[in-house]
Enzyme design. Structure first.
Site, PDB file in Angstrom:
ATOM      1  N   THR A  10      20.620  -0.617 -19.519  1.00 42.70           N
ATOM      2  CA  THR A  10      21.223   0.073 -19.610  1.00 42.70           C
ATOM      3  C   THR A  10      22.285   0.979 -18.787  1.00 42.70           C
ATOM      4  OG1 THR A  10      21.422   2.321 -20.785  1.00 42.70           O
ATOM      5  CG2 THR A  10      21.877   0.252 -22.542  1.00 42.70           C
TER       6      THR A  10
ATOM      7  N   ARG B  28      22.152  -8.466 -25.732  1.00 42.26           N
ATOM      8  CA  ARG B  28      21.489  -6.946 -26.342  1.00 42.26           C
ATOM      9  C   ARG B  28      23.022  -5.929 -26.856  1.00 42.26           C
ATOM     10  NH1 ARG B  28      18.740  -1.808 -24.204  1.00 42.26           N
ATOM     11  NH2 ARG B  28      16.979  -1.173 -26.030  1.00 42.26           N
TER      12      ARG B  28
ATOM     13  N   HIS C   8      12.241  -2.409 -32.168  1.00 41.11           N
ATOM     14  CA  HIS C   8      11.607  -0.436 -32.188  1.00 41.11           C
ATOM     15  C   HIS C   8      11.664  -0.287 -34.448  1.00 41.11           C
ATOM     16  CE1 HIS C   8      11.727  -0.766 -28.053  1.00 41.11           C
ATOM     17  NE2 HIS C   8      12.446  -0.288 -28.132  1.00 41.11           N
TER      18      HIS C   8
ATOM     19  N   ASP D 246       7.963  -1.837 -23.531  1.00 40.43           N
ATOM     20  CA  ASP D 246       8.809  -0.889 -23.224  1.00 40.43           C
ATOM     21  C   ASP D 246       8.405  -0.618 -21.737  1.00 40.43           C
ATOM     22  OD1 ASP D 246      11.605   0.101 -23.252  1.00 40.43           O
ATOM     23  OD2 ASP D 246      10.524   1.783 -24.290  1.00 40.43           O
TER      24      ASP D 246
HETATM   25  C1  0GY Z   1      14.091   0.806 -24.379  1.00 41.57           C
HETATM   26  C2  0GY Z   1      15.046   2.054 -25.212  1.00 41.57           C
HETATM   27  C3  0GY Z   1      15.988   3.310 -24.559  1.00 41.57           C
HETATM   28  C4  0GY Z   1      16.919   2.263 -23.107  1.00 41.57           C
HETATM   29  C5  0GY Z   1      17.145   1.580 -23.172  1.00 41.57           C
HETATM   30  O1  0GY Z   1      18.341  -0.007 -22.188  1.00 41.57           O
HETATM   31  C6  0GY Z   1      18.525   1.001 -21.827  1.00 41.57           C
HETATM   32  O2  0GY Z   1      18.668   2.148 -21.437  1.00 41.57           O
HETATM   33  O3  0GY Z   1      16.903   0.101 -23.355  1.00 41.57           O
HETATM   34  C7  0GY Z   1      15.483   4.539 -24.758  1.00 41.57           C
HETATM   35  O4  0GY Z   1      16.212   5.256 -23.728  1.00 41.57           O
HETATM   36  O5  0GY Z   1      15.973   4.811 -26.740  1.00 41.57           O
HETATM   37  O6  0GY Z   1      13.869   0.195 -25.209  1.00 41.57           O
HETATM   38  O7  0GY Z   1      14.111   0.583 -23.557  1.00 41.57           O
END
Ligand code: 0GY
Length: 317
Positions: free
Chosen positions: A83, A130, A187, A267
């Site tokens: 993200t 996603r 997850h 991850d």
């Molecule tokens: C993960 C979990 C997280 C973050 C992201 O794309 C992301 O920023 O996925 C999180 O902060 O739980 O799956 O990498």
């Protein structure tokens, strides 16, 4: 491994950098194993982080990711757009292009994405989008926009990866079950593992998978879900319990009920962890606790990810 940097960006206060000295796992991964959930961050100087991001990470480059892949014994990666890069997929796509065919990707796109851009991403190795519903990570996107995107990407044979918290599943159920593609849950839908594995919250997730044969789950991120944490090893109360032992009943149940619809990933580089950064080698050693036979391990780590991401290739043996 080389040390993380922060490019030209100042990291979010308290940001935990990825672990530079991962152990070599004792568990020997099956031939052709795929790390099916990992990310690249930047480097920020080359691939700037998105203005709308909710965190600024340390850098985590493709070279560092591929060094970890080789160190742990994986053959391939699935790189999920993080993200912090918003819908600018350049860092992820660049990593795919330089993987020698050993990485596939999951992108974030907006309604404005063109067919030409989708085709270029497909050619680079993107096979999914996603949709993120975790409020601390993203701003809200209207569901009609997401459904429109899902309908478009279905034409490329792509799937949708969804990330949400377990408490939000009831509200999101109708939207998720209307998606026209394979749907991969990150997850296990983030269960609260302090609740009973037989309780209503996890039962709803099991029902979601049982009633919808297009739904898959990543049984990843014990370090993110665990309440007992890595220290359980040292605690007298939990003597003999492995690290993240409270996650085992949840993940094992999903692996055993849906052996042909589960995936696993490190991850790495583990965004937004607050109290500890896992040793990726120990995370690999967690796998035999949740996939307890060689057959289940091969499905989880090789057969399933190959079917979803490299369907045109023979499954390595
Ligand atoms: C993960 C979990 C997280 C973050 C992201 O794309 C992301 O920023 O996925 C999180 O902060 O739980 O799956 O990498």
């Amino acid at each position: 491994m080389t040390k993380p940097t922060s490019g030209d960006f100042t990291k979010t206060p308290g940001w935990m950098d990825w672990y530079t000295g991962p152990s070599r796992p004792s568990f020997k991964l099956p031939t052709g194993a795929v790390d099916a959930h990992c990310h690249v961050f930047g480097p920020g100087a080359e691939f700037p982080y998105a203005p709308e991001r909710k965190y600024t990470p340390c850098d985590a480059s493709k070279a560092q990711l591929y060094a970890l892949r080789d160190h742990l014994g994986f053959a391939r990666n699935v790189i999920v757009q993080a993200t912090c890069h918003g819908a600018d997929n350049r860092a992820m796509v660049n990593a795919l292009v330089h993987s020698g065919g050993k990485a596939r990707g999951v992108a974030t796109v907006k309604r404005s994405v063109t067919d030409g851009e989708l085709q270029a991403m497909h050619d680079a190795g993107v096979r999914g989008v996603r949709f993120n519903f975790v409020k601390r990570l993203v701003d809200f996107t209207p569901k009609d926009e997401l459904l429109e995107i899902a309908t478009r990407i279905a034409k490329w044979g792509w799937h949708v990866v969804i990330y949400f918290e377990a408490v939000d599943l009831p509200e999101l159920w109708d939207f998720f079950t209307a998606l026209p593609t394979t749907v991969v849950v990150d997850h296990m839908g983030r269960p609260d593992v302090a609740l009973p594995v037989d309780g209503p919250q996890f039962a709803l997730f099991e029902k979601f998978m049982r009633e919808h044969s297009n739904v898959w789950s990543k049984v990843s991120c014990p370090e993110r879900l665990s309440v007992t944490g890595p220290k359980a090893l040292k605690s007298e109360q939990n003597a003999g319990m492995p690290s993240y032992g409270d996650v085992i009943p949840f993940a094992r149940r999903i692996v055993e009920q849906f052996p042909d619809r589960v995936l696993w990933g490190t991850d790495w580089p583990h965004p937004n962890l607050k109290d500890h950064m896992p040793d990726d080698g120990l995370l690999v050693d967690f796998i035999p606790h949740i996939a307890v036979t060689p057959d289940l391990q091969r499905q989880l780590l090789v057969d399933n990810p190959m079917r979803l991401y490299w369907p045109e290739e023979a499954v390595p043996r």
